[in-house]
Design an enzyme around this catalytic site. Structure first.
Site, mmCIF file in Angstrom:
data_model
loop_
_atom_site.group_PDB
_atom_site.id
_atom_site.type_symbol
_atom_site.label_atom_id
_atom_site.label_comp_id
_atom_site.label_asym_id
_atom_site.label_seq_id
_atom_site.Cartn_x
_atom_site.Cartn_y
_atom_site.Cartn_z
ATOM 1 N N HIS A 132 0.961 -0.983 -0.229
ATOM 2 C CA HIS A 132 -0.189 -0.030 0.230
ATOM 3 C C HIS A 132 1.042 1.148 0.333
ATOM 4 C CE1 HIS A 132 -2.799 3.398 2.025
ATOM 5 N NE2 HIS A 132 -3.549 2.344 1.412
ATOM 6 N N ASP A 209 3.247 -4.394 7.563
ATOM 7 C CA ASP A 209 1.353 -3.888 7.467
ATOM 8 C C ASP A 209 0.729 -4.847 7.804
ATOM 9 O OD1 ASP A 209 -0.354 -3.012 7.457
ATOM 10 O OD2 ASP A 209 0.094 -1.676 5.148
ATOM 11 N N GLN A 212 -4.586 -5.483 7.376
ATOM 12 C CA GLN A 212 -5.065 -6.329 5.913
ATOM 13 C C GLN A 212 -5.728 -7.492 7.136
ATOM 14 O OE1 GLN A 212 -7.997 -5.280 3.723
ATOM 15 N NE2 GLN A 212 -6.664 -3.486 4.046
ATOM 16 N N LYS A 235 -11.117 -1.122 10.618
ATOM 17 C CA LYS A 235 -10.917 -2.241 9.971
ATOM 18 C C LYS A 235 -10.473 -3.537 10.659
ATOM 19 C CE LYS A 235 -7.359 -0.205 6.058
ATOM 20 N NZ LYS A 235 -8.348 0.014 5.164
ATOM 21 N N CYS A 373 -4.475 2.783 -3.901
ATOM 22 C CA CYS A 373 -3.541 2.565 -3.390
ATOM 23 C C CYS A 373 -2.240 1.620 -2.707
ATOM 24 C CB CYS A 373 -3.480 3.251 -1.508
ATOM 25 S SG CYS A 373 -4.775 4.232 -1.256
#
Lengths: 415, 139
Positions: A132, A209, A212, A235, A373
């Protein structure tokens, strides 16, 4: 192709779960909302909404250092929220959990502070081709400031990292690796434990990261040995504006503060400031108190259902939707990794994702369209963007049927 | 016709549609039917960067009126672009700068003008007005 992982029908009471999410009963453009944009942000259960409401109705005070009862109560609640996150990630210490504004903020913090201490002229920072923008730009910035070089791990057409190339790119010059756990665009689940282990062979720290990943899978930061693991609250069915930076104590102690100000100090004189211990060293200013409390409520909610159940059920949705999409002429799925989370990106021959998203919206179906993104990833596939459907545990196969009908209708209209 | 008269004409056309599908089918047809820009003007210089659909826009001054041509890679955006050109093209810079463009709301397509749609249409209208201003200053 994705295969069902030998999981029989998962027993989740979806109707009961859906009743916990007030927004799922609303209509959009006169149709019942079908929310397939969970990769962008997830909806909130009533327990999270109530926790935030209760904070303002009954608990509001500033945390830390207040001698009055309200301040003490909310300080305990906020620190309990930190412990909830610590336990959820299986971090060794609660002070390894830093509250931030979100994933982007967490990455900026690490890039800036780690960069100041450890990145110098000619050093290399390693990211992957599926990152991202939020896990590219902060590192690009550090490279510019420190004279370092950004290196990129390539992916194959299926959307999987090429491990042999990754190994080749890990050199004596590499100072940090920044990788996504699950790709927001492709759904690829990276073999994060293996990737971290490979970097650790060369004593290179890894930032993961997890934006997600946390809504779909159990994360055990000690097991995977992540040096930094970052994610956003919203999220994970929690509030917006709050996120987490997990960092190993060793690293968080070594890197300097990011923003400074109220709350980050032990003693201040005009000549010199002695900074506070972890975690306060990184938490300048009054924090997003109800955000932290709401996030803890979200984690409690998710754990009641169980992330293993969630992952299994979402995999059923993924397999079901992948099969259905495969039957539509002209549809091409972007991202066909063997290990995938419930995220499906696709394009339709000759049609613009924006047009498809616009028609689906008229039918009450929320998907995301565009580059998500991840422009470098779009460049790799030679496309402008995709349509992305991302599922959560409150979605159903019936909704997928309606989505497929809607998509067929959109294709007919646009052709 | 004045800009307002053209706007009213479009509003009347849209009043005939019973539901959203007819409206969008009409936009899609508009988008398909219009070869709206000369290929030589479809360059990075004329590209209005929206987040999702790309819009290229070119303008020139002819006999005191601004003539616009444009294109988009998304068909619904292209339909909207075609409507904007029908309304604004071939008017004087002053008329264009003062245009209220209320018809978008009246035909129920304001969602395409909200900044979150990121379809480049809002940027295109801004660019159309900026071009008009530039021609006014030259003349």
């Amino acid at each position: 192709m994705i295969e069902s992982k030998n999981i029989t029908e998962v027993q989740l009471d979806i109707e009961k779960i859906r009743a916990d999410f007030p927004i799922l009963s609303r209509k959009v453009n006169g149709k019942p909302l079908i929310y397939f944009d969970n990769g962008a942000t997830a909806q909130k259960p009533k327990s999270v909404i109530d926790a935030i409401g209760n904070y303002y109705s009954n608990q509001n005070a500033n945390i830390h250092r207040g001698v009055h009862t309200l301040s003490q109560e909310i300080t305990v609640a906020y620190e309990n929220a930190r412990s909830t996150i610590q336990k959820h990630l299986n971090a060794e210490h609660a002070h390894e959990i830093i509250f931030t504004k979100g994933t982007t903020d967490s990455i900026n913090l690490v890039a800036s502070s780690f960069g100041k201490k450890f990145i110098f002229q000619g050093d290399e920072i390693l990211v992957s081709a599926m990152e991202h923008h939020s896990n590219i730009l902060p590192w690009q910035q550090v490279c510019e400031e420190r004279g370092a070089i950004l290196k990129v791990i390539p992916i194959n057409k299926e959307g999987e990292l090429i491990i042999s190339e990754y190994k080749r790119l890990l050199t004596d010059k590499t100072k940090i690796v920044a990788l996504t756990h699950i790709s927001n665009t492709l759904g690829t689940i990276n073999p994060i434990e293996e990737l971290i282990a490979l970097a650790h062979v060369k004593n290179i720290p890894v930032l993961v990261d997890g934006a997600q990943a946390v809504p779909h899978t159990n994360v055990n930061v000690q097991l995977i040995s992540a040096d930094f693991y970052v994610f956003s609250g919203h999220k994970l069915f929690g509030p917006t504006g709050v996120g987490v930076l997990y960092g190993k104590e060793k690293w968080l102690t070594e890197i300097p503060p990011y923003q400074v100000g109220g709350g980050t100090i032990k003693t201040v004189t005009f000549e010199k400031t002695e900074y506070a211990d972890l975690p306060l060293k990184f938490e300048a200013g009054t924090p997003h108190i109800e955000g932290g409390i709401g996030l803890a409520a979200a984690i409690d909610y998710v754990n009641k259902i169980g992330l293993n159940n969630i992952a299994a059920y979402e995999n059923e949705l993924l397999v079901y939707a992948t099969e259905a999409l495969g039957k539509i002429n002209g549809v091409k799925i972007i991202g066909t990794a063997k290990e995938k989370a419930s995220v499906i990106s696709f394009i339709v021959d000759g049609l613009h994702p924006f047009d498809i998203g616009t028609i689906l919206d008229q039918l009450g179906i929320a998907v995301r369209t565009g580059h998500h993104c991840t422009q470098p990833l779009m460049q790799f596939y030679g496309i402008q963007g995709t349509v992305r459907a991302s599922f959560a545990f409150y979605n159903t196969k019936e909704e997928i049927d309606l989505f497929i009908n809607g998509l067929e209708r959109a294709i007919k209209m646009l052709n | 016709m004045t800009i307002e008269e053209i706007e009213n004409e479009i509003v009347e056309e849209f009043e005939m549609f019973d539901d959203w599908m007819q409206k969008y089918e009409y936009l899609i047809d508009l988008g398909k039917s219009l070869p709206i820009i000369d290929e030589q003007y479809k360059t990075d210089n004329t590209l209005i960067k929206g987040c999702q659909s790309r819009v290229w826009m070119h303008s020139e001054l002819k006999a005191g009126n601004v003539i616009y041509t444009a294109d988009s890679d998304a068909i619904i955006t292209k339909g909207m672009v075609a409507l904007m050109i029908r309304v604004l093209s071939n008017h004087t810079p002053d008329e264009i700068m003062n245009a209220k463009l209320n018809f978008v709301e009246k035909i129920g397509l304001t969602q395409h003008l909200s900044p979150t749609r990121s379809n480049g249409l809002l940027s295109m209208i801004k660019q159309m007005k900026l071009d008009a201003l530039a021609y006014k200053q030259i003349s």
